[in-house]
Write an enzyme that holds these catalytic residues in place. Structure first.
Site, mmCIF file in Angstrom:
data_model
loop_
_atom_site.group_PDB
_atom_site.id
_atom_site.type_symbol
_atom_site.label_atom_id
_atom_site.label_comp_id
_atom_site.label_asym_id
_atom_site.label_seq_id
_atom_site.Cartn_x
_atom_site.Cartn_y
_atom_site.Cartn_z
ATOM 1 C CB CYS A 159 -0.884 -0.107 1.243
ATOM 2 S SG CYS A 159 -1.934 1.460 1.262
ATOM 3 N N GLY A 160 0.974 1.883 -1.092
ATOM 4 C CA GLY A 160 1.756 3.317 -1.233
ATOM 5 C C GLY A 160 1.319 4.284 -0.515
ATOM 6 C CG HIS A 161 -2.905 5.270 1.191
ATOM 7 N ND1 HIS A 161 -3.352 3.855 0.830
ATOM 8 C CD2 HIS A 161 -3.247 5.816 2.484
ATOM 9 C CE1 HIS A 161 -4.066 3.863 2.131
ATOM 10 N NE2 HIS A 161 -4.101 4.729 3.001
ATOM 11 N N GLY B 271 -0.547 4.578 -4.593
ATOM 12 C CA GLY B 271 0.833 4.681 -4.789
ATOM 13 C C GLY B 271 1.305 3.270 -5.405
ATOM 14 C CB SER B 272 0.655 -0.523 -5.147
ATOM 15 O OG SER B 272 -0.842 -0.451 -4.687
ATOM 16 C CG ASP C 267 -6.674 4.668 -3.018
ATOM 17 O OD1 ASP C 267 -6.562 5.544 -2.434
ATOM 18 O OD2 ASP C 267 -5.482 3.793 -3.348
#
Length: 368
Positions: A120-122, A288-289, A283
């Site tokens: 999870c990028g965020h 991010g991903s 989202d």
């Protein structure tokens, strides 16, 4: 759960010297730190004793993910679902020490309303700030500190501004190797006919296609229509294409579908998308991903070069991330790239949640 305790012993806000409720000495208490990145929430659980015990016993992070899902899923449900959460809630359990966090300042288990994610990028951007501000990184450096995180998909590094007292923005991270798993894949989607999708990996797998192929405009269509169409694509891809991960079949699953405006060729202008993941969860950020995977696809197709930065906009909130491929690498048999994603993460508060045993809805409910 994380801890046990009663009410606020200082009696702040109480009447006639009484502590605020709840007054039960035995009710389970969960304490969290609340953040968001680009509008997407992150509910951080700084300590989960069951996870810490399992990590200390030597479980890897992927094994710990399976253990928590099998034996402690009530924590996820209590914090992600109503009445404490909502259909768009996202969370992270911080894990320190043991094999799960080996070589990192911290490890993270990612939670959403339907289960557990691999990346999870965020959350990585928010956790980078959290790690500095809560003292999880010894001797942080100015003006920027590298925070090493271990995610279920592998090691990720966040780069966080640090002024000697508190963290700042923007936060950027370097991804695990990202790659194109499939391009120009024809998929038959019930209700929509044949569409052409790309499948990219950015710590988890996503299907990508322009919303136009589904008769929609990602910038102006109703969110409900975008969600329904994206979910139909996800289910169709799952049935018609088998994913392979170079290291673990635990990671060989399609997390969701990202509908785009079709602007994949390099441009200085933002490109807009919406990510629908897990069980029709939306989202609020540009993902991010997903940005990681989309950059990998664009690089694979020769649409961008190394160090060419693109801006990605969420169709739901208008928030922005930037992304660029910074290095070529190999991942199994795949030609891959390391991607840098940048965004802004902010604190929104802290919370103390109570779980009363006699509550028939104590572990939450999920209303779609």
């Amino acid at each position: 759960m994380a801890a046990r305790g009663g009410g606020d012993s200082d009696g702040v806000g109480g009447g006639a010297g009484r502590a605020l409720p709840p007054h039960s000495p035995s009710g389970a208490v969960l304490q969290t730190v609340e953040m968001h990145t680009g509008g997407e929430p992150l509910r951080i659980i700084p300590r989960l004793e069951a996870a810490e015990r399992a990590a200390a016993a030597g479980l890897s992070l992927l094994s710990l993910r399976r253990e928590v899902a099998a034996r402690h899923d009530h924590v996820r449900r209590a914090l992600m679902h109503e009445p404490r959460g909502h259909a768009g809630m996202y969370g992270a359990v911080v894990v320190r020490g043991g094999a799960a966090a080996e070589g990192a300042h911290l490890a993270a288990l990612f939670l959403h309303c339907a289960g557990y994610s691999a990346m999870c990028g965020h959350a990585v951007m928010a956790l980078g700030r959290f790690a500095l501000d809560y003292g999880l990184v010894p001797a942080p450096t100015r003006p920027e500190t590298a925070v090493r995180l271990r995610c279920p998909c592998g090691p990720v590094t966040a780069f966080v501004p640090w002024d000697g007292h508190r963290s700042g923005n923007p936060v950027r991270f370097h991804s695990v190797p990202a790659f194109a798993a499939a391009t120009d894949l024809a998929i038959d989607v019930p209700g929509h006919g044949k569409v052409v999708v790309d499948i990219g990996y950015g710590g988890t797998f996503y299907a990508f296609l322009s919303a136009e192929q589904l008769g929609l405009d990602v910038c102006s269509a109703k969110t409900r229509d975008l969600v329904s169409a994206a979910s139909a694509v996800t289910e169709a891809v799952k049935k018609q294409f088998k994913l392979h991960h170079p290291e673990s079949e635990d990671l060989a699953f399609l997390y969701g579908t990202i509908l785009t405006d079709g602007k994949d060729a390099f441009s200085e202008e933002p490109t807009t998308n919406i990510c629908v993941f897990a069980d029709e969860q939306v989202d609020r950020s540009p993902t991010g991903s997903g940005v990681t995977a989309r950059i990998a696809l664009q690089y694979h197709k020769g649409l961008i070069q190394l160090e060419q930065s693109r801006t990605f906009q969420s169709s739901t909130t208008g928030s922005l991330f930037t992304g660029k491929a910074v290095k070529e690498t190999k991942f199994g048999n795949y030609n891959a790239v390391i991607v840098e994603v940048s965004g802004e993460a902010f604190y929104t508060g802290t919370a103390t949640f109570t779980v009363e045993e006699e509550d028939p809805l104590k572990h939450g409910f999920f209303l779609k």
